[in-house]
Design an enzyme around this catalytic site. Structure first.
Site, PDB file in Angstrom:
ATOM      1  N   PRO A  11       0.797  -1.228   0.000  1.00 34.21           N
ATOM      2  CA  PRO A  11       0.000   0.000   0.000  1.00 34.21           C
ATOM      3  C   PRO A  11       0.827   1.273   0.000  1.00 34.21           C
ATOM      4  O   PRO A  11       1.878   1.355   0.597  1.00 34.21           O
ATOM      5  CB  PRO A  11      -0.809  -0.109   1.300  1.00 34.21           C
ATOM      6  CG  PRO A  11      -0.067  -1.074   2.150  1.00 34.21           C
ATOM      7  CD  PRO A  11       0.596  -2.031   1.210  1.00 34.21           C
ATOM      8  N   ASN A  12       0.286   2.256  -0.737  1.00 32.97           N
ATOM      9  CA  ASN A  12       0.821   3.617  -0.838  1.00 32.97           C
ATOM     10  C   ASN A  12       2.077   3.724  -1.693  1.00 32.97           C
ATOM     11  O   ASN A  12       2.529   4.839  -1.972  1.00 32.97           O
ATOM     12  CB  ASN A  12       1.077   4.234   0.549  1.00 32.97           C
ATOM     13  CG  ASN A  12      -0.200   4.329   1.367  1.00 32.97           C
ATOM     14  OD1 ASN A  12      -1.157   4.981   0.947  1.00 32.97           O
ATOM     15  ND2 ASN A  12      -0.245   3.652   2.509  1.00 32.97           N
ATOM     16  N   ARG A  19       4.636  11.160  -2.564  1.00 33.48           N
ATOM     17  CA  ARG A  19       4.475  10.852  -1.145  1.00 33.48           C
ATOM     18  C   ARG A  19       5.760  11.104  -0.362  1.00 33.48           C
ATOM     19  O   ARG A  19       6.775  10.453  -0.582  1.00 33.48           O
ATOM     20  CB  ARG A  19       4.074   9.388  -1.026  1.00 33.48           C
ATOM     21  CG  ARG A  19       4.006   8.875   0.364  1.00 33.48           C
ATOM     22  CD  ARG A  19       4.012   7.370   0.339  1.00 33.48           C
ATOM     23  NE  ARG A  19       3.889   6.846   1.699  1.00 33.48           N
ATOM     24  CZ  ARG A  19       4.231   5.615   2.050  1.00 33.48           C
ATOM     25  NH1 ARG A  19       4.695   4.795   1.127  1.00 33.48           N
ATOM     26  NH2 ARG A  19       4.113   5.218   3.288  1.00 33.48           N
ATOM     27  N   TYR A  24      10.987   9.133   0.856  1.00 36.89           N
ATOM     28  CA  TYR A  24      10.920   8.094  -0.183  1.00 36.89           C
ATOM     29  C   TYR A  24      11.548   8.500  -1.515  1.00 36.89           C
ATOM     30  O   TYR A  24      11.598   7.692  -2.441  1.00 36.89           O
ATOM     31  CB  TYR A  24       9.467   7.688  -0.389  1.00 36.89           C
ATOM     32  CG  TYR A  24       8.848   7.084   0.850  1.00 36.89           C
ATOM     33  CD1 TYR A  24       7.943   7.810   1.625  1.00 36.89           C
ATOM     34  CD2 TYR A  24       9.200   5.820   1.285  1.00 36.89           C
ATOM     35  CE1 TYR A  24       7.397   7.270   2.786  1.00 36.89           C
ATOM     36  CE2 TYR A  24       8.664   5.273   2.437  1.00 36.89           C
ATOM     37  CZ  TYR A  24       7.759   5.999   3.176  1.00 36.89           C
ATOM     38  OH  TYR A  24       7.222   5.475   4.330  1.00 36.89           O
ATOM     39  N   ASN A  75       8.305  -5.234  -0.947  1.00 34.72           N
ATOM     40  CA  ASN A  75       8.146  -4.067  -0.090  1.00 34.72           C
ATOM     41  C   ASN A  75       6.670  -4.033   0.272  1.00 34.72           C
ATOM     42  O   ASN A  75       5.851  -3.535  -0.490  1.00 34.72           O
ATOM     43  CB  ASN A  75       8.556  -2.782  -0.806  1.00 34.72           C
ATOM     44  CG  ASN A  75       8.490  -1.584   0.131  1.00 34.72           C
ATOM     45  OD1 ASN A  75       7.886  -1.654   1.214  1.00 34.72           O
ATOM     46  ND2 ASN A  75       9.120  -0.499  -0.280  1.00 34.72           N
ATOM     47  N   ALA A  78       3.139  -0.632   4.704  1.00 34.34           N
ATOM     48  CA  ALA A  78       2.700  -0.674   6.102  1.00 34.34           C
ATOM     49  C   ALA A  78       2.283  -2.066   6.556  1.00 34.34           C
ATOM     50  O   ALA A  78       2.338  -2.378   7.753  1.00 34.34           O
ATOM     51  CB  ALA A  78       1.539   0.288   6.305  1.00 34.34           C
ATOM     52  N   GLU A  99      12.735  -9.114   2.167  1.00 40.41           N
ATOM     53  CA  GLU A  99      11.988  -7.905   2.559  1.00 40.41           C
ATOM     54  C   GLU A  99      12.792  -6.678   2.161  1.00 40.41           C
ATOM     55  O   GLU A  99      14.002  -6.617   2.421  1.00 40.41           O
ATOM     56  CB  GLU A  99      11.748  -7.902   4.071  1.00 40.41           C
ATOM     57  CG  GLU A  99      11.010  -6.701   4.602  1.00 40.41           C
ATOM     58  CD  GLU A  99      10.854  -6.719   6.122  1.00 40.41           C
ATOM     59  OE1 GLU A  99      10.817  -7.811   6.717  1.00 40.41           O
ATOM     60  OE2 GLU A  99      10.794  -5.614   6.698  1.00 40.41           O
ATOM     61  N   HIS A 101      12.845  -2.258   1.878  1.00 43.80           N
ATOM     62  CA  HIS A 101      12.284  -0.948   2.196  1.00 43.80           C
ATOM     63  C   HIS A 101      13.156   0.145   1.607  1.00 43.80           C
ATOM     64  O   HIS A 101      14.391   0.055   1.652  1.00 43.80           O
ATOM     65  CB  HIS A 101      12.169  -0.738   3.710  1.00 43.80           C
ATOM     66  CG  HIS A 101      11.289  -1.734   4.365  1.00 43.80           C
ATOM     67  ND1 HIS A 101       9.938  -1.811   4.129  1.00 43.80           N
ATOM     68  CD2 HIS A 101      11.560  -2.738   5.244  1.00 43.80           C
ATOM     69  CE1 HIS A 101       9.431  -2.798   4.840  1.00 43.80           C
ATOM     70  NE2 HIS A 101      10.385  -3.387   5.507  1.00 43.80           N
ATOM     71  N   ARG A 108      13.216   5.315  12.067  1.00 41.76           N
ATOM     72  CA  ARG A 108      11.967   6.074  11.987  1.00 41.76           C
ATOM     73  C   ARG A 108      11.108   5.836  13.228  1.00 41.76           C
ATOM     74  O   ARG A 108      11.596   5.431  14.275  1.00 41.76           O
ATOM     75  CB  ARG A 108      11.248   5.731  10.682  1.00 41.76           C
ATOM     76  CG  ARG A 108      12.065   6.097   9.435  1.00 41.76           C
ATOM     77  CD  ARG A 108      11.325   5.785   8.156  1.00 41.76           C
ATOM     78  NE  ARG A 108      10.082   6.562   8.040  1.00 41.76           N
ATOM     79  CZ  ARG A 108       9.144   6.291   7.121  1.00 41.76           C
ATOM     80  NH1 ARG A 108       9.291   5.267   6.276  1.00 41.76           N
ATOM     81  NH2 ARG A 108       8.051   7.045   7.046  1.00 41.76           N
TER      82      ARG A 108
HETATM   83  O1  DHK Z   1      10.544   2.467   3.400  1.00 40.02           O
HETATM   84  C1  DHK Z   1       9.656   1.817   2.806  1.00 40.02           C
HETATM   85  O2  DHK Z   1       9.737   1.483   1.614  1.00 40.02           O
HETATM   86  C2  DHK Z   1       8.402   1.369   3.551  1.00 40.02           C
HETATM   87  C3  DHK Z   1       7.181   1.895   2.898  1.00 40.02           C
HETATM   88  C4  DHK Z   1       6.044   2.179   3.562  1.00 40.02           C
HETATM   89  O3  DHK Z   1       4.939   2.539   2.897  1.00 40.02           O
HETATM   90  C5  DHK Z   1       6.000   2.234   5.054  1.00 40.02           C
HETATM   91  O4  DHK Z   1       4.705   1.909   5.591  1.00 40.02           O
HETATM   92  C6  DHK Z   1       7.074   1.366   5.663  1.00 40.02           C
HETATM   93  O5  DHK Z   1       7.119   1.535   7.071  1.00 40.02           O
HETATM   94  C7  DHK Z   1       8.431   1.681   5.020  1.00 40.02           C
END
Ligand code: DHK
Length: 145
Positions: A11-12, A19, A24, A75, A78, A99, A101, A108
């Site tokens: 998500p996101n 964002r 990011y 990835n 959340a 995994e 990120h 964080r």
């Molecule tokens: O750093 C990233 O790619 C991760 C991406 C997200 O959307 C967060 O909810 C994670 O906590 C971290």
């Protein structure tokens, strides 16, 4: 003969580039996908790159990866911090799962310091921006050769 790896995004991550660019970065998810496909080509890996905001999609894609890939970089966004379902899906397949990120989740908020999926994964790569994905492809190459 190229081998297929799944790169799964939760998500996101569809919002990359818009964002929280201070965290990011400015690359879009399409940019990251192009980088992964290009790096995969150099590594002899065919990259199947997907994103969903829905946990069940990611669960189903992990099952699919177990049958149709040599490994997964995920990835989970959340869902990393909440999803027993993703943990169990990773445990249910035999291919290695890494995994990934973009940010260093350990630097964080406290709630990001625990991953529910890391105990089921081969390893974790975080904090290198979008390069985290490329590092995961190199890791998948090295452990599946
Ligand atoms: O750093 C990233 O790619 C991760 C991406 C997200 O959307 C967060 O909810 C994670 O906590 C971290």
């Amino acid at each position: 003969m190229s081998k297929t790896v799944f790169v799964l995004n939760g998500p996101n991550l569809n919002m990359l580039g818009k964002r929280e660019p201070g965290i990011y970065g400015g690359k879009t998810l399409k940019d990251v996908e192009a980088d992964c496909i290009s790096a995969g080509r150099e590594l002899g890996l065919d990259v199947d790159f997907r994103q969903s905001n829905h946990e069940g999609d990611l669960v189903s894609w992990l099952h699919e990866a177990g049958e149709h890939s040599v490994g997964v970089a995920i990835n989970a966004g959340a869902y990393t911090h909440t999803s027993v379902a993703l943990h169990d899906a990773i445990k249910a397949i035999t291919v290695p799962v890494i995994e990934v990120h973009i940010s260093n989740v350990h630097a964080r908020e406290e709630f990001r310091h625990h991953s529910k999926i890391a105990p089921a994964c081969k390893g974790v790569i975080c904090g290198f921006g979008p390069t985290s994905y490329i590092l995961a492809l190199h890791a998948l190459k090295s452990i599946t050769d």
